[in-house]
Design a protein around this motif. Structure first.
Motif, short mmCIF file in Angstrom:
data_model
loop_
_atom_site.label_atom_id
_atom_site.label_comp_id
_atom_site.label_asym_id
_atom_site.label_seq_id
_atom_site.Cartn_x
_atom_site.Cartn_y
_atom_site.Cartn_z
N LEU A 1 -2.70 -13.00 -6.09
CA LEU A 1 -3.32 -11.66 -5.73
C LEU A 1 -2.83 -10.36 -6.52
O LEU A 1 -3.37 -9.44 -6.74
CB LEU A 1 -3.26 -11.58 -4.38
CG LEU A 1 -4.35 -12.22 -3.34
CD1 LEU A 1 -4.03 -11.98 -2.05
CD2 LEU A 1 -5.83 -11.70 -3.94
N LEU A 2 -1.47 -10.32 -6.69
CA LEU A 2 -0.81 -9.11 -7.17
C LEU A 2 -1.24 -8.90 -8.59
O LEU A 2 -1.69 -7.92 -8.94
CB LEU A 2 0.67 -9.29 -6.92
CG LEU A 2 1.38 -8.00 -7.42
CD1 LEU A 2 1.27 -6.88 -6.94
CD2 LEU A 2 3.04 -8.42 -7.65
N LEU A 3 -0.96 -9.88 -9.56
CA LEU A 3 -1.03 -9.66 -10.78
C LEU A 3 -2.64 -9.84 -11.31
O LEU A 3 -2.65 -8.85 -12.44
CB LEU A 3 -0.42 -10.94 -11.55
CG LEU A 3 1.37 -10.98 -11.24
CD1 LEU A 3 1.77 -12.27 -12.06
CD2 LEU A 3 2.04 -9.73 -11.73
N PHE A 4 -3.42 -10.31 -10.57
CA PHE A 4 -4.76 -10.46 -11.17
C PHE A 4 -5.73 -9.29 -10.53
O PHE A 4 -6.35 -8.64 -11.14
CB PHE A 4 -5.34 -11.50 -10.89
CG PHE A 4 -4.86 -12.62 -11.87
CD1 PHE A 4 -5.31 -12.83 -13.10
CD2 PHE A 4 -3.72 -13.49 -11.59
CE1 PHE A 4 -5.22 -13.87 -14.14
CE2 PHE A 4 -3.36 -14.47 -12.65
CZ PHE A 4 -3.94 -14.68 -13.98
N ASN A 5 -5.20 -9.18 -9.16
CA ASN A 5 -6.15 -8.24 -8.37
C ASN A 5 -5.71 -6.92 -8.04
O ASN A 5 -6.12 -5.93 -7.70
CB ASN A 5 -6.48 -8.79 -7.21
CG ASN A 5 -7.68 -9.93 -7.31
OD1 ASN A 5 -8.06 -10.20 -8.55
ND2 ASN A 5 -8.12 -10.53 -6.39
N GLY A 6 -4.15 -6.69 -8.21
CA GLY A 6 -3.46 -5.66 -7.61
C GLY A 6 -3.55 -5.49 -6.11
O GLY A 6 -2.86 -4.48 -5.70
N ASP A 7 -3.60 -6.77 -5.45
CA ASP A 7 -3.50 -6.66 -3.83
C ASP A 7 -2.55 -7.51 -3.27
O ASP A 7 -1.94 -8.30 -3.95
CB ASP A 7 -4.94 -7.05 -3.43
CG ASP A 7 -6.22 -6.35 -3.64
OD1 ASP A 7 -5.98 -5.36 -3.33
OD2 ASP A 7 -7.20 -6.97 -4.26
N ILE A 8 -2.20 -7.33 -1.91
CA ILE A 8 -1.05 -7.85 -1.32
C ILE A 8 -1.56 -8.93 -0.47
O ILE A 8 -2.64 -8.71 0.21
CB ILE A 8 -0.26 -6.57 -0.41
CG1 ILE A 8 0.31 -5.76 -1.16
CG2 ILE A 8 0.61 -7.35 0.35
CD1 ILE A 8 1.42 -6.01 -2.29
N LEU A 9 -0.79 -10.09 -0.50
CA LEU A 9 -1.07 -10.95 0.58
C LEU A 9 -0.66 -10.68 1.70
O LEU A 9 0.63 -11.08 2.10
CB LEU A 9 -0.59 -12.49 -0.10
CG LEU A 9 -0.70 -13.55 0.96
CD1 LEU A 9 -2.13 -14.05 1.05
CD2 LEU A 9 0.09 -15.12 0.35
N GLY A 10 -1.50 -10.48 2.77
CA GLY A 10 -1.03 -10.09 4.17
C GLY A 10 -2.01 -10.82 5.18
O GLY A 10 -3.11 -10.25 5.24
N ALA A 11 -1.73 -12.07 5.62
CA ALA A 11 -2.66 -12.69 6.49
C ALA A 11 -2.95 -11.83 7.56
O ALA A 11 -3.98 -11.82 8.12
CB ALA A 11 -1.92 -14.01 6.85
N SER A 12 -1.99 -11.22 8.31
CA SER A 12 -2.37 -10.30 9.56
C SER A 12 -3.40 -9.08 9.23
O SER A 12 -4.19 -8.91 9.86
CB SER A 12 -1.21 -9.88 10.38
OG SER A 12 -0.52 -8.77 9.33
N GLY A 13 -2.97 -8.55 8.03
CA GLY A 13 -3.99 -7.60 7.71
C GLY A 13 -5.38 -8.02 7.41
O GLY A 13 -6.44 -7.28 7.76
N LEU A 14 -5.46 -9.06 6.44
CA LEU A 14 -6.82 -9.58 6.22
C LEU A 14 -7.60 -9.96 7.39
O LEU A 14 -8.64 -9.67 7.34
CB LEU A 14 -6.44 -10.85 5.34
CG LEU A 14 -7.67 -11.57 4.46
CD1 LEU A 14 -7.32 -12.27 3.38
CD2 LEU A 14 -8.26 -12.53 5.68
N MET A 15 -7.04 -10.68 8.26
CA MET A 15 -7.71 -11.34 9.27
C MET A 15 -8.22 -10.20 10.43
O MET A 15 -9.13 -9.95 11.03
CB MET A 15 -6.92 -12.32 10.16
CG MET A 15 -6.74 -13.48 9.28
SD MET A 15 -8.51 -14.37 8.68
CE MET A 15 -9.17 -14.88 10.10
N SER A 16 -7.12 -9.29 10.71
CA SER A 16 -7.67 -8.12 11.77
C SER A 16 -8.48 -7.03 11.19
O SER A 16 -9.28 -6.46 11.96
CB SER A 16 -6.32 -7.43 11.85
OG SER A 16 -5.90 -6.41 10.75
N SER A 17 -8.81 -7.19 9.96
CA SER A 17 -9.78 -6.18 9.18
C SER A 17 -11.22 -6.67 9.81
O SER A 17 -12.19 -5.84 10.00
CB SER A 17 -9.93 -6.08 7.73
OG SER A 17 -10.01 -7.61 7.24
#
Length: 386
Positions: free
Chosen positions: A35-51
């Motif tokens: 996620l970081l190298l290709f998309n520039g995003d952070i792997l955050g399970a709680s943030g992803l699901m709470s969104s």
């Protein structure tokens, strides 16, 4: 004998699985790195699901959020394939199968309280074991280090203190016979399938979204291209994440309690596998940050200024840079740790078990998580107005 020798003598480490822990942790780290190298995003399970409850319209319709739907769909698909075709016994807890009475069985109330505290705490503190642990520590964030120390401390306290002498024990723990009440049923398996199908449908509809009109500016066209280019890496990241969770054993509650309950050290039932999982994930994630300009500890003249899948015009790394260590961080992560120790679940494993149809996770833990996350977001908005 001195205490440390007595503990060493009693520690049989019979439940310790370091190899699978390191392999699984490395896969989780690879998920974060992808996620970081290709998309520039952070792997955050709680943030992803709470969104999905904090900003549902944006998450479901905004092109910039499309990768989250692809991630969730791929995660669900990987989970179902693994437990159906690869290893149907992957979620069986061997310690429970052997009748190990030291393994706590969370009650329905524990799932409700645990889910609420994890949802509220991770939203207030902005992260969980993946966001602060695997990603934050890898980039040497002092804020994330504070968060990890906070939730680890309260997680250890909650899991260790909730013994037969604890006043809340009758309410937070169930008997061995109640295990069957958490196993998947035809109904919960159907619900899990529906959730996976909805995620897949949303991801596909987003993928088929019309391209900008011929009158669109170059910036709009580049933005559209960058959003679409995030889909494939997010699919691979999700697959790595699901595989890492199940391979490491983090989807099995006794592996979590085996680590958090430090009373097991003197009884010979302590299981340090979780440390191997975190270690493997941190190592891989740390290496990935050495390839990103501004976050590399070691000199690297070829460090990336733009994610690999993104066009340079508009592509960027969305990595948190805040160093603020405030009350919300301490309280939020401490509450998360308490919920983790009470219910034995953090967001990543809970995602896996929900898709697999586990009753208490699906119908008690996740609804409580979303209520907690929603209320924490309201608290933060109130704080912002004062």
């Amino acid at each position: 004998l001195p205490d440390y020798r007595r503990y060493t003598r009693n520690m049989s480490l019979q439940y310790f699985t370091p190899i699978s822990g390191l392999i699984g942790g490395s896969l989780i780290g690879l998920s974060a790195a992808t996620l970081l190298l290709f998309n520039g995003d952070i792997l955050g399970a709680s943030g992803l699901m709470s969104s999905f409850v904090v900003a549902p319209v944006k998450t479901l319709t905004d092109p910039s959020q499309q990768w989250k739907l692809s991630f969730l769909a791929a995660f669900a698909l990987t989970t179902r394939i693994y437990i159906t075709a690869i290893d149907p016994d992957a979620l069986k807890d061997q310690r429970l199968g052997y009748g190990d009475s030291t393994v706590p069985i969370p009650s329905p109330l524990a799932f409700i309280i645990g889910g609420f505290l994890v949802g509220f705490g991770t939203k207030l503190g902005n992260g969980c074991t993946t966001g602060h642990g695997i990603c934050g520590l890898a980039r040497m964030s002092k804020r994330s280090l504070t968060a990890v120390l906070s939730f680890m401390a309260t997680g250890l306290i909650a899991a260790s203190a909730c013994s037969v002498t604890c006043p809340g024990y009758p309410y937070l723990r169930s008997s061995y016979d109640s295990i069957v009440d958490n196993l998947p049923t035809d109904t919960t398996l159907t619900i899990g399938t529906v959730i996976a199908s909805l995620a897949a449908g949303s991801a596909i509809s987003g993928f088929l979204r019309k391209s900008p009109s011929a009158n669109a500016t170059k910036a709009e066209q580049d933005e559209y291209t960058n959003h679409r280019r995030k889909i494939i890496p997010s699919i691979f990241s999700a697959a790595f994440f699901a595989m890492g969770l199940v391979t490491s054993g983090m989807t099995i509650s006794s592996k979590i309690y085996g680590f958090l309950n430090v009373k097991g050290i003197s009884k010979g039932s302590w299981d340090p596998t979780l440390a191997c999982v975190m270690g493997g994930g941190l190592l891989v994630s740390f290496v990935s940050y050495q390839l990103v300009k501004g976050f590399n500890v070691f000199k690297n003249d070829k460090a990336l200024e733009c994610p690999l899948s993104q066009k340079k015009d508009g592509g960027k790394f969305n990595v948190p840079t805040s160093n603020v260590i405030d009350r919300n961080l301490f309280i939020g992560e401490a509450l998360f740790g308490l919920g983790w120790g009470i219910g034995g679940l953090c967001p990543g494993p809970a995602m896996f078990l929900a898709v697999a149809g586990y009753q208490n996770v699906l119908i008690r833990w996740w609804p409580s998580f979303y209520i907690g996350a929603f209320l924490a977001e309201k608290v933060k908005k109130i704080q912002g107005r004062n």
